[in-house]
Each structure stands twice: as structure tokens, then as C-alpha cells.
Design a protein around this motif. Structure first.
Motif, PDB file in Angstrom:
ATOM      1  N   VAL A   1       0.918  -1.258  -0.201  1.00 28.99           N
ATOM      2  CA  VAL A   1      -0.095  -0.035  -0.178  1.00 28.99           C
ATOM      3  C   VAL A   1       0.859   1.346   0.135  1.00 28.99           C
ATOM      4  N   ASP A   2       0.580   2.413  -0.492  1.00 27.66           N
ATOM      5  CA  ASP A   2       1.250   3.631  -0.353  1.00 27.66           C
ATOM      6  C   ASP A   2       2.431   3.376  -1.121  1.00 27.66           C
TER       7      ASP A   2
ATOM      8  N   THR B   1      -8.391  -3.060  -5.446  1.00 27.17           N
ATOM      9  CA  THR B   1      -8.825  -2.742  -4.137  1.00 27.17           C
ATOM     10  C   THR B   1      -9.141  -4.067  -3.037  1.00 27.17           C
ATOM     11  N   VAL B   2      -8.833  -3.882  -1.793  1.00 26.48           N
ATOM     12  CA  VAL B   2      -9.215  -4.977  -0.856  1.00 26.48           C
ATOM     13  C   VAL B   2     -10.667  -5.298  -0.997  1.00 26.48           C
TER      14      VAL B   2
ATOM     15  N   LEU C   1      -0.397  -2.835   7.510  1.00 30.60           N
ATOM     16  CA  LEU C   1      -0.930  -2.327   6.378  1.00 30.60           C
ATOM     17  C   LEU C   1      -2.285  -1.464   6.363  1.00 30.60           C
ATOM     18  N   GLY C   2      -2.912  -1.938   7.598  1.00 32.93           N
ATOM     19  CA  GLY C   2      -4.477  -1.431   7.597  1.00 32.93           C
ATOM     20  C   GLY C   2      -5.373  -1.899   6.339  1.00 32.93           C
ATOM     21  N   LEU C   3      -5.169  -3.240   6.135  1.00 29.59           N
ATOM     22  CA  LEU C   3      -5.890  -3.762   5.033  1.00 29.59           C
ATOM     23  C   LEU C   3      -7.538  -4.284   5.455  1.00 29.59           C
ATOM     24  N   GLN C   4      -8.271  -3.662   4.774  1.00 25.97           N
ATOM     25  CA  GLN C   4      -9.592  -3.861   5.217  1.00 25.97           C
ATOM     26  C   GLN C   4     -10.538  -3.627   3.553  1.00 25.97           C
TER      27      GLN C   4
ATOM     28  N   GLY D   1     -12.177  -2.245   0.694  1.00 22.01           N
ATOM     29  CA  GLY D   1     -12.133  -0.754   0.297  1.00 22.01           C
ATOM     30  C   GLY D   1     -11.076  -0.090   0.051  1.00 22.01           C
ATOM     31  N   VAL D   2      -9.916  -0.657   0.747  1.00 17.65           N
ATOM     32  CA  VAL D   2      -8.662   0.233   0.917  1.00 17.65           C
ATOM     33  C   VAL D   2      -8.058  -0.310  -0.638  1.00 17.65           C
ATOM     34  N   ALA D   3      -7.292   0.642  -1.147  1.00 21.48           N
ATOM     35  CA  ALA D   3      -6.505   0.396  -2.356  1.00 21.48           C
ATOM     36  C   ALA D   3      -5.253  -0.301  -1.970  1.00 21.48           C
ATOM     37  N   ALA D   4      -4.840  -1.324  -2.887  1.00 23.31           N
ATOM     38  CA  ALA D   4      -3.694  -2.072  -2.422  1.00 23.31           C
ATOM     39  C   ALA D   4      -3.077  -2.856  -3.680  1.00 23.31           C
TER      40      ALA D   4
END
Lengths: 142, 142, 142
Positions: free
Chosen positions: B68-69, B84-85, B119-122, B124-127
Motif C-alpha cells: 500500500v502507499d 482494491t481489497v 498495512l491497515g488492510l480492510q 475498500g482499501v487500495a492495495a
């Protein structure tokens, strides 16, 4: 950048050997030691990998093997980082083993719980993290 | 054929670069995008890999990293699939992360649970799913 | 030496093909069959790999894929070891599958539990262990 790989070693490119398809990149790690990576020739060109270039060597914990009592054996794996087991966290099938290196870095390996038993891994035990060069990803600042 | 690898991308060979030992095969994926695979030169010959050949790129979920980022960083890994996750399923040590790509495909990654947190993966998160070319297996119909 | 990789196949080097960066090493396994490994050219030299040399091919269980109903498909992965499922041990996300080969050896694969279901893996089922040559590490006595 944040990446899921648990191991990231900052360093400097020391040497690049280029073939028709792949390139071997030797990275001097901050704090001492060397990590060798195999990347594609195209990647080496795209990332402008050459001696002196600052890079981070990224390795997924599941790509790390752990060896003990290695005297008398030689492995083809280019990266063999000798240290001391710092922590072991066990799951249902897998366990995460942290190996502290002399330079202060810590290598994380995810191996099966059975291997933890078979190798007698626990804090304080001498162990070597083994990483194939083809398991190493290199990252550079854009 | 049924195979344990959770990721299979149907596509067409676009380009083959052959070395003494390995070959790099670029595959155009149905729905858009490209996957690059490193296979042995012998495999490329045995599977008659050449432009236009229909192939499936197979990748084990544990060979997939998640980033991410990523702005400001470039990776040597040839395959970086931005999406997107879609879902995260957690186990004791590992978690399975599904990343939906713009073309409709889903990439599954098995990473540590700690990385999911870091990584704060949930949903809707872009990954970005990151896959080394050497982790890709190609399958063809016999 | 004790190593965390669950698979170790004793054998003899049969053939070495050397490129600029990598080398392909074909190993005849005790009990029959062949394992192909890709190692760096430097490793092949350092370990003096040549026909007749006794080596052990080491493979991490998480690098093994499992295939069933493979008729009609050809894979780029050099190592495809056909056998019979001997045991399945399930964890939260992963499962460990033991495949017994005709020669008596057992190959351990760690795959996701979902794949065990999808492939219908249970004792007695015919299955093939699939291993990319780049996932194989070679060990020799010093």
C-alpha cells in the motif's frame, strides 16, 4: 511504501551480473553482511541498479528457511544469515521465528510448527536464516 | 486440471526472451494487464511457448505480497497489480487477502496477520498485489 | 545439518547447464525420479556441482503445489511428482498434505484449507506434487 513482507534490509548495491534473462545483484547491508538477489534483467535496467545505488532488499517471511547445526553442510542458497533465535510465536500449523543477527537486524521466518520442534528452536538457540536469491525483491526510491 | 494455487489468470503469450537457463514469458491477461513469468528454457521449449499461445498463469497465494502507499517506490518484482481489497479472512498466524482488480479478476494473497494490521488492510482499501516473475507457473492445454 | 524445510531428497547430480547468472541442475533421486533445481552460477561453482556429485534437494513445504486431474494440461514447473495422498492435517487457514511417491518418498505440501476442499484431497486420492525448479535448494557435505 508499506509492504506485507516482514523483512526489509536497507543497503547499497555492490555488484551486478547481467545475463540474457536475469541479473544477480549483490547488496551490502547497513550494519554488515551481504544479500544477493536475482531479479529480471529488465528490472535491473528499470531500477537503474548499479554499484552505489541505495536499495532495500525485501523478503517475505515464508521464503525464509531456518537451519541449525549447519557445520559440515553447504547450501546452494546464497543468503545464509547466522544469528540467535530471539522469539518464537506458534500458530496452528505455522510458527513465526525471529532470528537476531549480530549487526542488530532481525530476520523473521514463517516455518511449520513441526520444524520448530524438530530443530529445537527457542530463544537463545543459534540458528541461520536461509534465503534463496530468487526470493529477494529489491525496492528503490522513485 | 485442478491445482492448489489459488490464482489462475487466463491469457495469451505476448513475448518470450530466452537465455541459456531461463526464459522470460510475458502474458497478456484476458481483461487487461500483463503477467511476466520466468520459467526454465526447457519448459518454454516443451510447452511450445511463443506469441499467440493460450496459457494460464498460476500463482500460489503465499507467493503474493501486498503493498500500500507505493507512490515514491519502485520494486524489482515484475508483476504489480493495483486494485482494491475485497475481503480479509484471518487465521492464527496468517490471513488471506482478496484484492479485486479493475478488469474483474481477484488476486488472493496469504500474508501474516501482523502485516494485515501494519498495512491497515480492510475491504475498500487500495492495495497492490506484488508477484515475482519467478513465482509464476504457466499451464497450457496438452 | 537440520533445516526447517520439510522436504529433503537425497540424490546424485546428473547434469548441469550453466548460464551467465543461473545454473540448472538435474538431480537423480535415490529410489527413482528426477528433481531439477535452479541455483545461481556462483553456487554451482562454490558447491562444485557436477555429474556424480552427491547432493540433497531441499524444498520448503510452502513451495509445493498440489495438482489433481492433470491429464490434458502441461505445466512449466519442472518437477511434477505423481503419488497418492497419504495424510491431510488441517489448520486455521492452511493444511499440510503428505503425498506418498511410488519410490517410497513422501512429499509434504502446505496449501490453503480451501484448496484441500476444492481438490477433494483425502487419503488415497491420486495427486501430483508440483515444484518450480527455482524453489529447490541443493545441499552438499562440506
Amino acid at each position: 511504501m508499506k509492504i506485507s513482507a516482514r523483512n526489509a534490509f536497507a543497503g547499497t548495491v555492490e555488484h551486478v551480473t547481467t545475463g540474457a534473462v536475469n541479473a544477480e545483484v549483490r547488496v551490502a547491508i547497513a550494519g554488515g553482511g551481504t544479500i544477493t538477489a536475482i531479479v529480471t534483467r529488465d528490472s535491473a535496467a528499470a531500477l537503474v541498479l548499479a554499484p552505489g545505488r541505495a536499495v532495500t532488499a525485501v523478503v517475505k517471511a515464508s521464503s525464509v528457511l531456518v537451519m541449525v547445526d549447519g557445520a559440515g553442510t553447504r547450501l546452494s542458497a546464497r543468503n545464509q544469515l547466522a544469528g540467535t533465535v530471539h522469539a518464537v510465536v506458534e500458530g496452528a500449523v505455522h510458527a513465526e521465528v525471529a532470528i537476531a543477527l549480530p549487526g542488530g537486524a532481525v530476520v523473521l521466518a514463517v516455518i511449520t510448527k513441526d520444524s520448530v520442534q524438530a530443530l529445537g528452536l527457542q530463544p537463545g538457540v543459534a540458528a541461520t536464516a536461509v534465503i534463496k536469491a530468487s526470493s529477494v525483491i529489491l525496492a528503490v526510491s522513485a
